[in-house]
Design a protein around this motif. Structure first.
Motif, PDB file in Angstrom:
ATOM      1  N   THR A  43       0.868  -1.180   0.000  1.00 58.72           N
ATOM      2  CA  THR A  43       0.000   0.000   0.000  1.00 58.72           C
ATOM      3  C   THR A  43       0.907   1.234   0.000  1.00 58.72           C
ATOM      4  OG1 THR A  43      -0.137  -0.218   2.383  1.00 58.72           O
ATOM      5  CG2 THR A  43      -2.024  -1.021   1.116  1.00 58.72           C
ATOM      6  N   PRO A  44       0.453   2.314  -0.620  1.00 63.78           N
ATOM      7  CA  PRO A  44       1.385   3.420  -0.863  1.00 63.78           C
ATOM      8  C   PRO A  44       1.857   4.150   0.386  1.00 63.78           C
ATOM      9  CG  PRO A  44      -0.839   3.974  -1.621  1.00 63.78           C
ATOM     10  CD  PRO A  44      -0.846   2.511  -1.246  1.00 63.78           C
ATOM     11  N   VAL A  45       0.921   4.488   1.268  1.00 60.31           N
ATOM     12  CA  VAL A  45       1.315   5.270   2.449  1.00 60.31           C
ATOM     13  C   VAL A  45       2.270   4.451   3.320  1.00 60.31           C
ATOM     14  CG1 VAL A  45       0.487   6.442   4.520  1.00 60.31           C
ATOM     15  CG2 VAL A  45      -0.850   6.587   2.398  1.00 60.31           C
ATOM     16  N   CYS A  46       1.923   3.179   3.535  1.00 58.71           N
ATOM     17  CA  CYS A  46       2.781   2.310   4.370  1.00 58.71           C
ATOM     18  C   CYS A  46       4.169   2.197   3.775  1.00 58.71           C
ATOM     19  CB  CYS A  46       2.174   0.910   4.471  1.00 58.71           C
ATOM     20  SG  CYS A  46       0.559   0.881   5.238  1.00 58.71           S
ATOM     21  N   ARG A 123      -3.381   2.779  11.955  1.00 56.70           N
ATOM     22  CA  ARG A 123      -1.956   3.111  12.145  1.00 56.70           C
ATOM     23  C   ARG A 123      -1.725   3.434  13.619  1.00 56.70           C
ATOM     24  NH1 ARG A 123      -0.014   3.469   7.060  1.00 56.70           N
ATOM     25  NH2 ARG A 123      -1.585   4.070   5.539  1.00 56.70           N
TER      26      ARG A 123
HETATM   27  C1  BEZ Z   1      -1.784   3.004   2.394  1.00 57.91           C
HETATM   28  O1  BEZ Z   1      -1.493   3.653   1.418  1.00 57.91           O
HETATM   29  O2  BEZ Z   1      -0.924   2.578   3.164  1.00 57.91           O
HETATM   30  C2  BEZ Z   1      -3.234   2.767   2.684  1.00 57.91           C
HETATM   31  C3  BEZ Z   1      -4.130   3.741   2.313  1.00 57.91           C
HETATM   32  C4  BEZ Z   1      -5.477   3.536   2.547  1.00 57.91           C
HETATM   33  C5  BEZ Z   1      -5.913   2.343   3.140  1.00 57.91           C
HETATM   34  C6  BEZ Z   1      -4.980   1.375   3.513  1.00 57.91           C
HETATM   35  C7  BEZ Z   1      -3.627   1.591   3.304  1.00 57.91           C
END
Ligand code: BEZ
Length: 212
Positions: A43-46, A123
Protein backbone atom coordinates in the motif's frame (compact mmCIF):
# COMPACT_ATOMS: atom_id res chain seq x y z
CA UNK A 1 -9.01 -8.02 25.25
CA UNK A 2 -8.05 -5.37 27.80
CA UNK A 3 -7.81 -1.75 26.70
CA UNK A 4 -4.19 -0.55 26.89
CA UNK A 5 -3.54 2.78 28.54
CA UNK A 6 -0.52 4.91 29.35
CA UNK A 7 1.42 3.39 32.24
CA UNK A 8 0.23 -0.15 31.50
CA UNK A 9 2.85 -2.82 30.96
CA UNK A 10 3.30 -3.45 27.23
CA UNK A 11 2.14 -7.02 26.54
CA UNK A 12 4.97 -9.37 25.63
CA UNK A 13 4.68 -11.71 22.64
CA UNK A 14 6.67 -13.97 20.37
CA UNK A 15 6.10 -13.43 16.67
CA UNK A 16 7.37 -14.27 13.21
CA UNK A 17 9.06 -11.27 11.60
CA UNK A 18 11.15 -10.38 8.57
CA UNK A 19 14.21 -10.81 10.82
CA UNK A 20 13.17 -14.22 12.18
CA UNK A 21 11.00 -15.28 15.09
CA UNK A 22 11.54 -12.94 18.01
CA UNK A 23 10.38 -12.33 21.52
CA UNK A 24 9.36 -8.71 21.97
CA UNK A 25 10.95 -8.16 25.39
CA UNK A 26 14.20 -9.84 24.30
CA UNK A 27 14.21 -7.65 21.19
CA UNK A 28 13.75 -4.48 23.29
CA UNK A 29 16.32 -5.40 25.94
CA UNK A 30 16.91 -2.24 27.99
CA UNK A 31 16.06 0.08 25.08
CA UNK A 32 13.06 2.25 24.44
CA UNK A 33 10.76 0.81 21.78
CA UNK A 34 8.40 1.91 19.04
CA UNK A 35 5.83 -0.61 17.85
CA UNK A 36 3.80 0.66 14.90
CA UNK A 37 1.16 -1.01 12.75
CA UNK A 38 0.38 -0.82 9.04
CA UNK A 39 -2.98 -1.58 7.45
CA UNK A 40 -1.60 -3.81 4.69
CA UNK A 41 1.42 -4.70 2.54
CA UNK A 42 1.83 -3.18 -0.93
CA UNK A 43 0.00 0.00 0.00
CA UNK A 44 1.38 3.42 -0.86
CA UNK A 45 1.31 5.27 2.45
CA UNK A 46 2.78 2.31 4.37
CA UNK A 47 5.55 2.00 1.81
CA UNK A 48 6.62 5.61 2.42
CA UNK A 49 6.34 5.22 6.20
CA UNK A 50 8.61 2.16 6.32
CA UNK A 51 11.18 3.84 4.10
CA UNK A 52 11.10 6.97 6.26
CA UNK A 53 11.45 5.00 9.51
CA UNK A 54 14.44 3.15 8.01
CA UNK A 55 16.12 6.43 7.06
CA UNK A 56 15.73 7.64 10.66
CA UNK A 57 17.79 4.72 12.01
CA UNK A 58 20.67 6.92 13.23
CA UNK A 59 18.22 9.18 15.07
CA UNK A 60 16.51 6.20 16.73
CA UNK A 61 19.88 4.62 17.62
CA UNK A 62 21.08 7.89 19.17
CA UNK A 63 18.02 7.82 21.43
CA UNK A 64 18.41 4.07 22.23
CA UNK A 65 15.09 3.27 20.53
CA UNK A 66 14.38 -0.11 18.89
CA UNK A 67 11.83 0.03 16.08
CA UNK A 68 9.45 -2.76 15.09
CA UNK A 69 6.57 -2.61 12.60
CA UNK A 70 3.54 -4.85 12.12
CA UNK A 71 1.27 -5.73 9.25
CA UNK A 72 -1.36 -8.45 9.18
CA UNK A 73 -0.08 -9.96 5.94
CA UNK A 74 2.05 -13.14 5.94
CA UNK A 75 5.83 -13.31 5.88
CA UNK A 76 6.26 -14.13 2.18
CA UNK A 77 4.23 -11.04 1.34
CA UNK A 78 6.38 -8.90 3.66
CA UNK A 79 9.56 -10.26 2.04
CA UNK A 80 8.34 -9.37 -1.45
CA UNK A 81 7.20 -5.94 -0.26
CA UNK A 82 10.65 -5.21 1.24
CA UNK A 83 12.06 -5.31 -2.28
CA UNK A 84 9.55 -2.71 -3.46
CA UNK A 85 10.35 -0.50 -0.47
CA UNK A 86 14.08 -0.70 -1.24
CA UNK A 87 13.42 0.11 -4.88
CA UNK A 88 11.03 3.03 -4.36
CA UNK A 89 12.26 4.53 -1.07
CA UNK A 90 15.98 4.23 -1.72
CA UNK A 91 16.65 2.44 1.56
CA UNK A 92 16.64 -1.06 3.03
CA UNK A 93 14.20 -1.62 5.89
CA UNK A 94 16.57 -2.09 8.83
CA UNK A 95 14.10 -3.23 11.51
CA UNK A 96 11.76 -6.23 11.77
CA UNK A 97 8.20 -6.25 10.42
CA UNK A 98 5.89 -8.63 12.27
CA UNK A 99 3.86 -10.98 10.04
CA UNK A 100 0.67 -10.94 12.08
CA UNK A 101 -1.52 -13.03 9.80
CA UNK A 102 -3.33 -14.58 12.79
CA UNK A 103 -3.92 -11.07 14.30
CA UNK A 104 -2.39 -12.21 17.60
CA UNK A 105 -0.33 -9.07 18.22
CA UNK A 106 -2.90 -6.77 16.61
CA UNK A 107 -5.52 -8.07 19.03
CA UNK A 108 -3.17 -7.88 22.00
CA UNK A 109 -2.56 -4.19 21.25
CA UNK A 110 -6.12 -3.42 20.04
CA UNK A 111 -4.88 -2.32 16.61
CA UNK A 112 -7.99 -3.39 14.71
CA UNK A 113 -10.80 -0.87 15.03
CA UNK A 114 -13.79 -2.58 13.39
CA UNK A 115 -15.68 0.64 12.66
CA UNK A 116 -12.68 1.85 10.66
CA UNK A 117 -12.00 -1.53 9.04
CA UNK A 118 -13.02 -5.08 10.04
CA UNK A 119 -9.76 -6.79 9.21
CA UNK A 120 -6.93 -4.30 8.69
CA UNK A 121 -5.12 -2.50 11.49
CA UNK A 122 -5.27 1.24 11.94
CA UNK A 123 -1.96 3.11 12.15
CA UNK A 124 -1.14 2.60 15.82
CA UNK A 125 2.02 3.80 17.51
CA UNK A 126 3.11 2.56 20.93
CA UNK A 127 6.19 4.04 22.57
CA UNK A 128 7.48 1.80 25.33
CA UNK A 129 10.02 2.74 27.99
CA UNK A 130 12.96 0.63 29.18
CA UNK A 131 10.71 -0.37 32.10
CA UNK A 132 8.29 -1.91 29.52
CA UNK A 133 5.56 0.57 30.43
CA UNK A 134 3.56 2.24 27.67
CA UNK A 135 4.58 5.92 27.49
CA UNK A 136 2.60 7.06 24.45
CA UNK A 137 -0.23 5.79 22.26
CA UNK A 138 -1.16 7.38 18.93
CA UNK A 139 -3.82 6.21 16.49
CA UNK A 140 -4.01 7.45 12.91
CA UNK A 141 -6.46 6.40 10.20
CA UNK A 142 -5.20 4.41 7.23
CA UNK A 143 -5.38 7.45 4.99
CA UNK A 144 -2.92 9.57 7.02
CA UNK A 145 0.79 8.78 7.07
CA UNK A 146 2.60 9.45 10.32
CA UNK A 147 5.11 12.24 10.93
CA UNK A 148 8.36 10.63 12.06
CA UNK A 149 9.84 13.97 13.09
CA UNK A 150 7.00 14.14 15.60
CA UNK A 151 7.88 10.68 16.90
CA UNK A 152 11.50 11.79 17.45
CA UNK A 153 10.27 14.98 19.11
CA UNK A 154 8.01 13.10 21.48
CA UNK A 155 10.77 10.61 22.32
CA UNK A 156 13.01 13.58 23.19
CA UNK A 157 10.28 14.89 25.47
CA UNK A 158 9.61 11.48 27.06
CA UNK A 159 13.30 10.91 27.72
CA UNK A 160 13.87 14.41 29.07
CA UNK A 161 10.86 14.35 31.39
CA UNK A 162 11.68 10.84 32.61
CA UNK A 163 14.93 12.08 34.11
CA UNK A 164 14.29 15.76 34.93
CA UNK A 165 11.50 17.50 36.86
CA UNK A 166 10.26 19.36 33.80
CA UNK A 167 7.55 19.15 31.14
CA UNK A 168 7.71 20.32 27.53
CA UNK A 169 5.43 23.08 26.20
CA UNK A 170 3.52 23.26 22.92
CA UNK A 171 5.63 22.61 19.82
CA UNK A 172 8.73 22.15 21.99
CA UNK A 173 11.85 20.79 20.36
CA UNK A 174 15.12 19.65 21.90
CA UNK A 175 17.16 22.64 23.12
CA UNK A 176 14.21 24.99 23.65
CA UNK A 177 13.00 26.22 27.03
CA UNK A 178 10.98 23.77 29.11
CA UNK A 179 8.48 24.29 31.90
CA UNK A 180 9.19 23.37 35.51
CA UNK A 181 6.93 20.54 36.72
CA UNK A 182 3.88 22.00 38.47
CA UNK A 183 4.66 19.93 41.59
CA UNK A 184 7.95 21.80 42.16
CA UNK A 185 7.65 25.03 44.23
CA UNK A 186 9.59 27.97 42.73
CA UNK A 187 12.29 28.09 45.49
CA UNK A 188 13.02 24.40 44.79
CA UNK A 189 13.05 25.14 41.06
CA UNK A 190 15.81 27.69 41.68
CA UNK A 191 17.77 25.10 43.66
CA UNK A 192 17.34 22.52 40.88
CA UNK A 193 17.77 24.72 37.81
CA UNK A 194 19.61 27.84 39.04
CA UNK A 195 18.84 31.51 38.47
CA UNK A 196 17.65 31.13 34.88
CA UNK A 197 14.19 30.05 36.06
CA UNK A 198 11.64 32.61 34.82
CA UNK A 199 8.39 32.82 36.76
CA UNK A 200 5.66 34.11 34.40
CA UNK A 201 2.98 32.91 36.82
CA UNK A 202 3.38 30.86 40.01
CA UNK A 203 2.26 27.83 37.97
CA UNK A 204 4.16 28.73 34.76
CA UNK A 205 7.93 28.70 35.20
CA UNK A 206 10.31 28.39 32.26
CA UNK A 207 13.88 27.16 32.41
CA UNK A 208 16.48 26.22 29.79
CA UNK A 209 16.46 22.61 28.55
CA UNK A 210 18.69 20.95 31.17
CA UNK A 211 20.13 18.61 28.52
CA UNK A 212 20.95 21.24 25.89
C1 BEZ B 1 -1.78 3.00 2.39
O1 BEZ B 1 -1.49 3.65 1.42
O2 BEZ B 1 -0.92 2.58 3.16
C2 BEZ B 1 -3.23 2.77 2.68
C3 BEZ B 1 -4.13 3.74 2.31
C4 BEZ B 1 -5.48 3.54 2.55
C5 BEZ B 1 -5.91 2.34 3.14
C6 BEZ B 1 -4.98 1.38 3.51
C7 BEZ B 1 -3.63 1.59 3.30
Amino acid sequence: MAVLRLGDTAPDFTAETTQGTLNFYDFLGDHWGILFSHPADFTPVCTTELGTAAKFKDEFDRRKVKVIALSVDPLDSHQAWLQDIAETQDTEVNFPIIADADRKVSDLYDMIHPKANDTLTVRSVFIIGPDKKIKLILTYPASTGRNFYELLRVIDSLQLTAYHKVATPANWEHGQKVVVSPAIPTPEAHTLFGDQVEELKPYLRLTPDPTA
